[in-house]
Design a protein around this motif. Structure first.
Motif, mmCIF file in Angstrom:
data_model
loop_
_atom_site.group_PDB
_atom_site.id
_atom_site.type_symbol
_atom_site.label_atom_id
_atom_site.label_comp_id
_atom_site.label_asym_id
_atom_site.label_seq_id
_atom_site.Cartn_x
_atom_site.Cartn_y
_atom_site.Cartn_z
ATOM 1 N N PHE B 96 0.860 -1.184 0.000
ATOM 2 C CA PHE B 96 0.000 0.000 0.000
ATOM 3 C C PHE B 96 0.901 1.240 0.000
ATOM 4 O O PHE B 96 1.632 1.472 0.964
ATOM 5 C CB PHE B 96 -0.900 0.005 1.242
ATOM 6 N N PRO B 97 0.862 2.021 -1.070
ATOM 7 C CA PRO B 97 1.846 3.107 -1.189
ATOM 8 C C PRO B 97 1.669 4.235 -0.185
ATOM 9 O O PRO B 97 2.655 4.860 0.192
ATOM 10 C CB PRO B 97 1.649 3.607 -2.624
ATOM 11 N N ASP B 98 0.448 4.519 0.255
ATOM 12 C CA ASP B 98 0.285 5.626 1.204
ATOM 13 C C ASP B 98 0.899 5.275 2.551
ATOM 14 O O ASP B 98 1.686 6.034 3.104
ATOM 15 C CB ASP B 98 -1.198 5.967 1.384
ATOM 16 N N ALA B 99 0.521 4.119 3.069
ATOM 17 C CA ALA B 99 1.048 3.699 4.364
ATOM 18 C C ALA B 99 2.435 3.084 4.243
ATOM 19 O O ALA B 99 3.117 2.895 5.240
ATOM 20 C CB ALA B 99 0.102 2.700 5.016
ATOM 21 N N GLU B 100 2.828 2.793 3.007
ATOM 22 C CA GLU B 100 4.115 2.139 2.738
ATOM 23 C C GLU B 100 4.248 0.865 3.580
ATOM 24 O O GLU B 100 5.269 0.633 4.243
ATOM 25 C CB GLU B 100 5.286 3.097 2.971
ATOM 26 N N GLU B 101 3.195 0.067 3.562
ATOM 27 C CA GLU B 101 3.192 -1.171 4.330
ATOM 28 C C GLU B 101 2.801 -2.325 3.438
ATOM 29 O O GLU B 101 2.058 -2.162 2.463
ATOM 30 C CB GLU B 101 2.227 -1.046 5.517
ATOM 31 N N MET B 102 3.321 -3.502 3.781
ATOM 32 C CA MET B 102 3.041 -4.704 3.007
ATOM 33 C C MET B 102 2.114 -5.610 3.801
ATOM 34 O O MET B 102 2.361 -5.855 4.978
ATOM 35 C CB MET B 102 4.338 -5.453 2.715
ATOM 36 N N ILE B 103 1.080 -6.098 3.143
ATOM 37 C CA ILE B 103 0.108 -6.966 3.799
ATOM 38 C C ILE B 103 0.025 -8.277 3.033
ATOM 39 O O ILE B 103 -0.053 -8.285 1.801
ATOM 40 C CB ILE B 103 -1.294 -6.308 3.818
ATOM 41 N N ARG B 247 8.814 -2.875 -0.835
ATOM 42 C CA ARG B 247 8.623 -1.651 -0.064
ATOM 43 C C ARG B 247 9.366 -0.463 -0.679
ATOM 44 O O ARG B 247 10.252 -0.634 -1.474
ATOM 45 C CB ARG B 247 9.039 -1.854 1.388
#
Lengths: 360, 247
Positions: B96-103, B247
């Motif tokens: 997710f580019p806004d939160a810069e997190e991988m799920i 990331r």
């Protein structure tokens, strides 16, 4: 004059064609929101501009800059107070051994839950939504171990880059894959005066994977500090897709969150959490169900139920991508419960919002 | 014998078959000729996906990398800019580019339409050979838009988890490219139809470059998929298919 300069700069950047690999993108939004408190209804209109400049990566260095302008037009035309918030302004260095990120950056330890009780920054968060508290001035070192394992160390400065240990917050997060599950273990030490009512230290464990056709996840948090009793949080959730006639898939997510506020000060227990002395745990059930109307539109319902007193927050959401690539979001939130309950409509009864946004 | 993963893969995956007919070719030989054209070991592609619903359209663009077992898709259009998907074996991850997190994405999501399109994550990132998933037989020969084709039917192999129980393929007798694919549910109901609109000769192989997928359960909707460029057997840097790179 400053506002005019900022607006001119922003519009100039936004409307100029990309030069080489430099790109500018973002979203312009118009939000109408209203709230019903007791019997009074108040509403406001807010426009915002979310911009990000995508600089080309130079060797192993990457510069990111993104910011949010709120009410830029009303600030200019109606003399209302606008605001500027830098969401991202950081420099990242990538090497084979580690990634070093310095500056304003999002620090998110999400793993797919609706609420993450063991995130670096606590607070309810639905994936892909923004929370300004996630953006913090920080130094992060990310150390990859193998393709799905890593160690991340974060030193953040909630009050800006100030060289005072008591005003720094820090955390460490290990992540790995075990038997098809994504497993993370983390530790966070809050800054001295960040949350005076809750413990300054916490340990968190989270995992996410599949059991058959169910997505499952869970988390455990331990909150502790000197001279206070420790407390715990428990999260267990599932997500599932139900195929309607092979075509539309309803997606569902349901999770239980239990919080023991033993270590919190009495004022927080009785005030914010509305607990009495006999309560030893806050029990919440949170759910979301989404029905895709077509390729461009969907209908969702988000609910949060207090299992202790039966009070409820209900939030239907309608989303549609209109012709012209404009996103429409219509949402409402209603608070239901008896007097004194956690989600009692006192004094806030309901919130409605209509949001039009244009990504570019 | 590996098949391209990534959005270009959906084209490849939908045109498998095996059978034998009067031309003297066996089903295996037909499949091998198709594999020679459409199956690649590693690839890098730039693609465009146009989602159409009545008079509304949405365009998504992406860059994809693939090797034998893994795929990385990076969206580049403004709405989804920076969104990435990584597939490692049976695991799917999203950035997710806004939160810069991988799920890590739940397994049941693999059958959902990817980014609102008619192509499921499974369609796009499935790396198994279709011949490993289906048992094919030859139904006959037909002309499709003036092109002589083999008509083949594939039934899901026992014990295999597939998105569509049955598929019917029209394979060009001269160029050994799939021109049309019908995808059926377990109930026998026709779910989707995919047609190749343009092929291109790249080196010695013919390759499908444009295709249209129609969801037969919805009226006036379709997803067009266009490969803008594709490079076969490129040198993909080590570490491309890792969370570190996501990331």
């Amino acid at each position: 004059m400053d506002k005019l300069l900022i607006l001119a700069l922003v519009l100039g950047l936004a409307l100029s064609p990309p030069v080489q690999a430099l790109e500018i993108g973002g979203q312009a939004a118009l939000l109408w929101s209203g709230s019903l408190q007791d019997n009074d209804f108040d509403s406001e209109l807010t426009e915002s501009l979310d911009l990000e400049i995508f600089f080309p990566r130079v060797n192993n260095l990457e510069l990111r800059y993104g910011f949010l302008l709120t009410r830029p037009l009303q600030g200019l035309l109606a003399d209302k107070e606008g605001s500027y918030f830098a969401k991202k302004l950081y420099l990242k260095h990538r090497s084979k051994l580690f990634h070093l990120t310095v500056g304003r950056q999002p620090v998110s330890w999400s793993f797919g839950s609706l609420i993450n009780p063991v995130d670096f920054t606590l607070g309810a968060e639905t994936l892909d939504t923004e929370q300004q508290s996630k953006y913090t001035d920080a130094v992060e070192v990310y150390i990859p171990v193998n393709w799905n394992s890593s160690l991340a160390l974060v030193l953040s400065f909630p009050d800006g880059f100030i060289d005072e240990p008591d005003r720094m917050k820090w955390g460490i997060r290990g992540r790995t894959g075990m038997g098809g599950y994504d497993v993370t273990l983390n530790y966070v030490h809050e800054a001295g005066d960040a949350y005076p009512l809750i413990p300054r230290q916490r340990l968190g464990l989270a995992l996410k994977g599949d059991v058959g056709s169910l997505g499952v996840y869970g988390a455990f948090g331990l909150y502790f500090d000197q001279d206070v009793d420790s407390s715990r949080s428990y999260l267990a959730g599932v997500d599932y897709s139900y195929n309607l006639d092979y075509d539309a898939k309803i997606t569902m997510q349901l999770e239980y969150l239990g919080i023991e506020p033993d270590s919190m000060e009495a004022s927080m227990r009785t005030g914010l959490l509305k607990m009495d002395s006999s309560d030893d745990r806050l029990d919440l059930l949170i759910g979301r169900i989404t029905y895709p109307i077509d390729y461009f539109a969907s209908l969702s319902l988000v609910t949060m139920v207090s299992l202790d007193d039966g009070s409820v927050i209900v939030g239907p959401i309608y989303q549609n991508t209109l012709p012209g690539n404009i996103d429409l979001n219509v949402g409402a939130t209603a608070f239901l419960g008896r007097d004194g309950a956690l989600f009692a409509p006192d004094p806030l009864r309901a919130i409605v919002s209509i949001d039009l946004s244009y990504p570019f | 014998m590996k098949r391209l993963i990534g959005l270009s893969v959906c084209l490849l995956m939908l045109f498998h078959a095996q059978a034998a007919l009067g031309s003297g070719l066996t089903a295996d030989e037909i499949i091998k000729r198709r594999d020679h054209n459409e199956y690649v070991t590693t690839a890098k592609a730039e693609s465009e996906m146009l989602i159409v619903n009545v008079n509304r359209k949405m365009t998504k663009t992406m860059v994809s990398y693939a090797d034998e077992d893994n795929a990385l898709v990076i969206f580049t259009n403004p709405r989804d800019r920076g969104t990435k998907f990584l597939k490692r074996d049976d695991d799917l991850w999203m950035f997710f580019p806004d939160a810069e997190e991988m799920i890590k994405i739940s397994g049941h999501m693999l059958n959902q339409g990817m980014m609102g399109s008619d192509f499921s994550y499974q369609d796009i990132m499935e790396s198994d050979k279709l011949t490993d998933l289906y048992d094919f037989k030859l139904l006959g020969e037909e002309e499709l838009d003036g092109r002589p084709c083999y008509v083949l039917e594939g039934i899901a192999a026992q014990g295999k988890e597939v998105s569509y129980l049955r598929r019917k393929s029209w394979v060009d007798k001269e160029k050994f490219i799939g021109w049309k694919e019908e995808l059926y549910a377990r109930s026998g109901r026709l779910l989707k139809v995919m047609e190749t609109k343009r092929i291109e000769q790249i080196g010695e192989r013919w390759y499908p470059m444009e295709a249209v997928m129609e969801d037969k359960l919805r009226k006036n909707t379709r997803t067009e998929f266009i490969i803008k460029s594709i490079e076969f057997d490129p040198e993909i840097p080590a570490g491309t298919f890792t969370l570190e790179n996501l990331r």
